[in-house]
Design a protein around this motif. Structure first.
Motif, PDB file in Angstrom:
ATOM      1  N   THR A   1       0.842  -1.205   0.000  1.00 17.40           N
ATOM      2  CA  THR A   1       0.000   0.000   0.000  1.00 17.40           C
ATOM      3  C   THR A   1       0.874   1.251   0.000  1.00 17.40           C
TER       4      THR A   1
ATOM      5  N   GLU B   1      -7.391  -0.055  -1.076  1.00 16.21           N
ATOM      6  CA  GLU B   1      -7.563  -1.211  -0.198  1.00 16.21           C
ATOM      7  C   GLU B   1      -8.829  -0.991   0.628  1.00 16.21           C
TER       8      GLU B   1
ATOM      9  N   ASP C   1      -5.409  -2.151  -5.136  1.00 16.08           N
ATOM     10  CA  ASP C   1      -4.788  -2.576  -3.882  1.00 16.08           C
ATOM     11  C   ASP C   1      -5.598  -3.717  -3.265  1.00 16.08           C
ATOM     12  N   GLU C   2      -5.110  -4.921  -3.439  1.00 13.84           N
ATOM     13  CA  GLU C   2      -5.698  -6.135  -2.875  1.00 13.84           C
ATOM     14  C   GLU C   2      -7.214  -6.260  -3.095  1.00 13.84           C
TER      15      GLU C   2
HETATM   16 MG   LIG Z   1      -1.920  -2.854   2.089  1.00 17.03          MG
END
Ligand SMILES: [Mg+2]
Ligand SMILES: Nc1ncnc2c1ncn2[C@@H]1O[C@H](COP(=O)(O)OP(=O)(O)OP(=O)(O)O)[C@@H](O)[C@H]1O
Length: 241
Positions: free
Chosen positions: A41, A83, A162-163
């Motif tokens: 991140t 995220e 992000d993920e």
């Molecule tokens: Mg992260």
């Protein structure tokens, strides 16, 4: 499209990213895999200008962006699907999407936004079904799709994610990754940050492995999938679908 050279960044005295170099070419899916706390991140936040680099260079579309503010690189066509989705819970699905089209509206007007909205609804039919529903009442997978759709509304040149798989059932992860593949096939460029190495390397063209702030391995996704160190560290303990 994106070129990062010898990047260092962190928070105060904490140095999180150490000498990171990576690049993303137009039309690629590039993945950065790494465990909790590896600095994934932080990397995306440094690229987008939310965290300041202490050394190194970030080049986007042949222009230097090191140290420039988030607005500038976003205006240049780099976007982040954050995220944890971060949709606006008390707004409807459609309001969230239209908000994502703000830059497009300034650039090309309202009709372009409405056209783009239809494109997002084609990409994510469930969002069309739920367009009047408050975003906060969507399921995790639907919220992820909304977060992606909202970012894509600006027609970015590079979309960083992000993920996107966090907390989602394997079936939903597969659906979302299929959509990311479709985005690439339609000419988009994606930088995908993931802990789910199997899923990410399964769709990516190339990958990087981040360990405590350093790139320890890189190469074609197929090579990383076959790499025994990667298998031991990242693939052994997870299975999707
Ligand atoms: Mg992260
Ligand atoms: N705002 C902050 N202030 C201070 N330290 C931070 C801050 N954000 C992150 N860190 C630290 O930086 C390191 C990297 O965090 P980061 O969030 O980039 O990791 P990550 O790879 O995204 O992890 P995850 O997979 O859990 O999301 C961690 O040690 C974390 O504690």
């Amino acid at each position: 499209m994106l070129k990062i050279r010898n990047l260092d960044a962190g928070y105060g005295k904490l140095r999180v990213l150490k000498n990171i170099s990576l690049h993303v070419k137009a039309g690629e899916i590039v993945t950065m895999i790494g465990a909790n706390g590896a600095g994934k991140t932080t990397l995306l936040h440094t690229i987008i200008g939310l965290v300041r680099a202490s050394a190194g260079a970030i080049e986007f579309q042949q222009k230097e962006h090191t140290g420039s503010c988030a607005q500038k690189i976003v205006a240049a066509g780099c976007t982040l699907v954050p995220e944890g989705r971060q949709v606006f819970a008390s707004m409807t699905v459609e309001e969230n999407l239209i908000l994502g089209g703000y830059m497009l509206q300034r650039r090309e007007g309202k009709d372009a936004v409405l056209r783009e909205l239809q494109y997002q609804y084609d990409l994510f039919p469930v969002l069309r079904e739920r367009r009047e529903q408050y975003a906060g009442t969507l399921s995790g997978g639907e919220q992820q799709m909304l977060a992606m759709g909202r970012s894509l509304m600006s027609r970015p040149r590079l979309v960083m994610m992000d993920e996107p798989s966090t907390g989602l059932a394997p079936l939903i992860v597969r659906e979302i990754f299929k959509i990311i593949t479709r985005l690439r096939d339609e000419g988009n460029t994606v930088l995908l940050v993931e802990q789910n190495a199997t899923a990410a390397l399964g769709i990516a063209d190339r990958g990087y492995v981040l360990e405590v702030g350093k790139v320890i391995l890189q190469g074609p996704a197929a090579d990383l999938l076959a790499n025994s160190d990667v298998q031991r560290a990242y693939l052994g303990r997870e299975k999707i679908g």
